[in-house]
Design a protein around this motif. Structure first.
Motif, PDB file in Angstrom:
ATOM      1  N   GLY A 191       0.773  -1.227   0.083  1.00  0.00           N
ATOM      2  CA  GLY A 191      -0.011   0.067   0.031  1.00  0.00           C
ATOM      3  C   GLY A 191       0.800   1.210   0.146  1.00  0.00           C
ATOM      4  N   PHE A 192       1.989   1.206   0.919  1.00  0.00           N
ATOM      5  CA  PHE A 192       2.831   2.625   0.990  1.00  0.00           C
ATOM      6  C   PHE A 192       3.577   2.677  -0.599  1.00  0.00           C
ATOM      7  N   GLY A 193       3.961   1.574  -1.088  1.00  0.00           N
ATOM      8  CA  GLY A 193       4.578   1.785  -2.473  1.00  0.00           C
ATOM      9  C   GLY A 193       3.368   1.902  -3.565  1.00  0.00           C
ATOM     10  N   LEU A 194       2.222   1.759  -3.516  1.00  0.00           N
ATOM     11  CA  LEU A 194       1.585   2.165  -4.653  1.00  0.00           C
ATOM     12  C   LEU A 194       1.052   3.562  -4.497  1.00  0.00           C
ATOM     13  N   MET A 195       0.803   4.102  -3.155  1.00  0.00           N
ATOM     14  CA  MET A 195       0.550   5.588  -2.734  1.00  0.00           C
ATOM     15  C   MET A 195       2.029   6.279  -3.173  1.00  0.00           C
ATOM     16  N   THR A 196       3.094   5.831  -2.984  1.00  0.00           N
ATOM     17  CA  THR A 196       4.371   6.448  -3.387  1.00  0.00           C
ATOM     18  C   THR A 196       4.465   6.617  -4.794  1.00  0.00           C
ATOM     19  N   ILE A 197       4.198   5.511  -5.400  1.00  0.00           N
ATOM     20  CA  ILE A 197       4.351   5.644  -6.737  1.00  0.00           C
ATOM     21  C   ILE A 197       3.372   6.673  -7.585  1.00  0.00           C
ATOM     22  N   ARG A 198       1.980   6.584  -7.085  1.00  0.00           N
ATOM     23  CA  ARG A 198       0.906   7.672  -7.467  1.00  0.00           C
ATOM     24  C   ARG A 198       1.340   9.118  -7.261  1.00  0.00           C
ATOM     25  N   GLU A 199       1.720   9.318  -5.851  1.00  0.00           N
ATOM     26  CA  GLU A 199       2.039  10.699  -5.597  1.00  0.00           C
ATOM     27  C   GLU A 199       3.030  11.165  -6.193  1.00  0.00           C
ATOM     28  N   GLY A 200       4.489  10.599  -6.371  1.00  0.00           N
ATOM     29  CA  GLY A 200       5.464  10.780  -6.969  1.00  0.00           C
ATOM     30  C   GLY A 200       5.431  11.042  -8.463  1.00  0.00           C
ATOM     31  N   GLY A 201       4.571  10.083  -9.019  1.00  0.00           N
ATOM     32  CA  GLY A 201       4.367  10.222 -10.415  1.00  0.00           C
ATOM     33  C   GLY A 201       3.526  11.291 -10.722  1.00  0.00           C
ATOM     34  N   ALA A 202       2.451  11.639  -9.839  1.00  0.00           N
ATOM     35  CA  ALA A 202       1.913  12.991 -10.053  1.00  0.00           C
ATOM     36  C   ALA A 202       2.590  14.325 -10.166  1.00  0.00           C
ATOM     37  N   VAL A 203       3.652  14.356  -9.382  1.00  0.00           N
ATOM     38  CA  VAL A 203       4.627  15.539  -9.380  1.00  0.00           C
ATOM     39  C   VAL A 203       5.474  15.386 -10.265  1.00  0.00           C
ATOM     40  N   LEU A 204       6.024  14.342 -10.617  1.00  0.00           N
ATOM     41  CA  LEU A 204       6.959  14.405 -11.800  1.00  0.00           C
ATOM     42  C   LEU A 204       6.741  14.382 -13.074  1.00  0.00           C
ATOM     43  N   PHE A 205       5.354  13.776 -13.408  1.00  0.00           N
ATOM     44  CA  PHE A 205       5.127  13.578 -14.828  1.00  0.00           C
ATOM     45  C   PHE A 205       3.584  14.251 -15.202  1.00  0.00           C
ATOM     46  N   TYR A 206       3.012  14.977 -14.049  1.00  0.00           N
ATOM     47  CA  TYR A 206       1.780  15.576 -14.758  1.00  0.00           C
ATOM     48  C   TYR A 206       1.851  17.361 -14.144  1.00  0.00           C
ATOM     49  N   ASP A 207       1.551  18.355 -14.915  1.00  0.00           N
ATOM     50  CA  ASP A 207       1.402  19.567 -14.482  1.00  0.00           C
ATOM     51  C   ASP A 207       0.076  19.607 -13.718  1.00  0.00           C
ATOM     52  N   GLY A 208      -0.154  20.653 -12.870  1.00  0.00           N
ATOM     53  CA  GLY A 208      -1.315  20.644 -12.324  1.00  0.00           C
ATOM     54  C   GLY A 208      -1.052  20.720 -10.744  1.00  0.00           C
ATOM     55  N   ALA A 209      -2.192  20.314 -10.118  1.00  0.00           N
ATOM     56  CA  ALA A 209      -2.415  20.489  -8.666  1.00  0.00           C
ATOM     57  C   ALA A 209      -1.407  19.705  -7.863  1.00  0.00           C
ATOM     58  N   GLY A 210      -1.073  18.515  -8.235  1.00  0.00           N
ATOM     59  CA  GLY A 210      -0.016  17.787  -7.610  1.00  0.00           C
ATOM     60  C   GLY A 210       1.448  18.312  -7.546  1.00  0.00           C
ATOM     61  N   ARG A 211       1.607  18.857  -8.620  1.00  0.00           N
ATOM     62  CA  ARG A 211       3.166  19.609  -8.889  1.00  0.00           C
ATOM     63  C   ARG A 211       3.084  21.013  -8.016  1.00  0.00           C
ATOM     64  N   ASP A 212       1.802  21.890  -8.214  1.00  0.00           N
ATOM     65  CA  ASP A 212       1.839  22.801  -7.428  1.00  0.00           C
ATOM     66  C   ASP A 212       1.870  22.667  -5.914  1.00  0.00           C
ATOM     67  N   ALA A 213       1.115  21.616  -5.495  1.00  0.00           N
ATOM     68  CA  ALA A 213       1.199  21.396  -3.978  1.00  0.00           C
ATOM     69  C   ALA A 213       2.294  21.067  -3.650  1.00  0.00           C
ATOM     70  N   ALA A 214       3.381  20.287  -4.200  1.00  0.00           N
ATOM     71  CA  ALA A 214       4.469  19.943  -3.973  1.00  0.00           C
ATOM     72  C   ALA A 214       5.442  21.036  -3.442  1.00  0.00           C
ATOM     73  N   GLY A 215       5.326  22.256  -4.150  1.00  0.00           N
ATOM     74  CA  GLY A 215       6.365  23.229  -3.612  1.00  0.00           C
ATOM     75  C   GLY A 215       7.610  23.078  -3.946  1.00  0.00           C
ATOM     76  N   SER A 216       8.421  23.463  -3.056  1.00  0.00           N
ATOM     77  CA  SER A 216      10.018  23.493  -3.410  1.00  0.00           C
ATOM     78  C   SER A 216      10.477  22.365  -3.074  1.00  0.00           C
ATOM     79  N   TYR A 217      10.044  21.125  -3.956  1.00  0.00           N
ATOM     80  CA  TYR A 217      10.532  19.868  -3.895  1.00  0.00           C
ATOM     81  C   TYR A 217      11.873  19.900  -4.308  1.00  0.00           C
ATOM     82  N   VAL A 218      12.808  18.624  -3.634  1.00  0.00           N
ATOM     83  CA  VAL A 218      13.982  18.334  -3.791  1.00  0.00           C
ATOM     84  C   VAL A 218      14.179  17.333  -4.770  1.00  0.00           C
TER      85      VAL A 218
END
Length: 141
Positions: free
Chosen positions: A22-49
């Motif tokens: 479960g932790f892995g699937l959530m991590t893939i989904r959340e990380g993928g949203a920031v890495l590969f999609y513009d929009g709310a996920g990336r905006d919410a990530a702020g100053s990510y490293v």
């Protein structure tokens, strides 16, 4: 060994396996949203490293593999869980160096990396204890 003790160990391994998956699937989904999609996920990530985000995204796949291995009671899964715990701690340390050198960061990254490190140290410790409890006893000569 009685059957009740054996079943108790099996249940705990299944629980940590499901947590890992479960932790892995959530991590893939959340990380993928920031890495590969513009929009709310990336905006919410702020100053990510970026190196932390990439590590966590890729580690998500290892989480799922480890979880499946733990579910199937494979010895290699215990070693993978330990490797994930160590790698996560090392990336957290590298993140600390990044912050100390003045790099941009978000407070939630500290919280998330603390959680990830603790979860994987816990999973690895439980898996190790369960695997050594199932190991055949050796006789001293």
């Amino acid at each position: 060994m009685n059957m009740t003790a054996h079943n108790g160990r099996g249940i705990w391994m299944r629980v940590i396996a499901l947590i890992a998956i479960g932790f892995g699937l959530m991590t893939i989904r959340e990380g993928g949203a920031v890495l590969f999609y513009d929009g709310a996920g990336r905006d919410a990530a702020g100053s990510y490293v970026p190196f932390v985000l990439w590590f966590n995204f890729l580690a998500g796949f290892a989480y799922v593999i480890a979880g499946v291995g733990l579910w199937m009671r494979r010895r290699w899964a215990t070693w993978l869980a330990m490797a994930i715990a160590v790698a996560t701690a090392l990336v957290f340390l590298a993140f600390g160096v990044h912050v100390a050198l003045g790099g941009a960061w978000e407070r939630r990254t500290v919280i998330a990396m603390t959680l990830r490190t603790l979860v994987w140290v816990g999973i690895a410790a439980i898996a190790w204890r369960r695997s050594t409890a199932n190991a055949p006893a050796t006789r001293e000569q």
